[in-house]
Design a protein around this motif. Structure first.
Motif, short mmCIF file in Angstrom:
data_model
loop_
_atom_site.label_atom_id
_atom_site.label_comp_id
_atom_site.label_asym_id
_atom_site.label_seq_id
_atom_site.Cartn_x
_atom_site.Cartn_y
_atom_site.Cartn_z
N VAL A 1 -9.32 2.63 -8.25
CA VAL A 1 -10.24 3.57 -8.28
C VAL A 1 -11.55 2.71 -7.51
N SER B 1 3.67 0.58 -10.41
CA SER B 1 2.83 1.32 -9.39
C SER B 1 1.52 1.53 -10.11
N VAL B 2 0.39 1.35 -9.53
CA VAL B 2 -0.91 1.28 -9.93
C VAL B 2 -2.09 2.05 -8.99
N THR B 3 -2.91 2.72 -9.48
CA THR B 3 -3.84 3.49 -8.75
C THR B 3 -5.41 2.61 -8.76
N ASP C 1 0.84 -1.21 -0.08
CA ASP C 1 0.00 -0.05 -0.10
C ASP C 1 0.94 1.34 0.04
N GLY C 2 0.22 2.44 0.16
CA GLY C 2 1.00 3.73 -0.02
C GLY C 2 1.98 3.99 1.06
N PRO D 1 -9.96 1.30 -2.68
CA PRO D 1 -9.37 2.21 -3.61
C PRO D 1 -7.83 2.81 -2.86
N GLY D 2 -7.00 3.36 -3.81
CA GLY D 2 -5.91 3.78 -3.21
C GLY D 2 -4.47 3.63 -4.15
N ASP D 3 -3.29 3.87 -3.78
CA ASP D 3 -2.47 3.72 -4.41
C ASP D 3 -1.48 2.38 -4.08
N TYR D 4 -1.07 1.72 -4.83
CA TYR D 4 -0.43 0.29 -4.56
C TYR D 4 0.98 0.26 -5.31
N ALA E 1 -8.04 -1.99 -11.64
CA ALA E 1 -6.80 -1.48 -12.65
C ALA E 1 -6.41 -2.46 -13.34
#
Length: 135
Positions: A119, A115-117, A71-72, A94-97, A124
């Protein structure tokens, strides 16, 4: 007739108010989200020549790999293994990973983190490319 409409209106207002306030037991589940991807391994043959029009991506094959999703804050959010066809799906909020290969002792094949976001309500799409070192 007016009484019935008034009663229906009150019920609807009550339902909306309960949802907005967050009354326990009346939670709307969020739509599923996460990451869907494919893992490929390549090249799996010598790539001395330039690919032709009918072979634009030479010597790639699906790959079963163990992946770690961070995770972030670089905490492990999930672990997943791609199938024999290279595909994988992991459900995430949801978040940045960052999707990274699970650590191993072999130097090859190797893959860079992706890297992937994510939604809300969507998956994604990513591709994780493992390099065999064959040249």
């Amino acid at each position: 007739m007016i009484t019935r409409l008034f009663a229906v209106a009150l019920i609807l207002i009550g339902l909306v108010a309960c949802d907005e306030v967050g009354v326990p037991g009346f939670e709307t589940p969020s739509a599923p989200s996460g990451i869907r991807g494919t893992v490929v391994l390549g090249p799996t043959c010598a790539v001395e020549s330039t690919p032709g029009a009918n072979d634009p991506v030479p010597c790639l094959t699906p790959y079963s790999a163990q992946l770690v999703v961070l995770d972030g804050e670089n905490a492990v959010a999930a672990r997943v293994t791609s199938g024999a066809d290279g595909s994988f799906t992991v459900d995430l909020a949801p978040g940045d990973y960052i999707v990274t290969p699970a650590s191993g002792t072999d130097s090859y094949p190797i893959a860079n983190p992706v890297s992937v976001t994510v939604v809300n309500g969507q998956y994604a799409q990513i591709e994780v490319n493992y390099d065999t070192g064959i040249r």
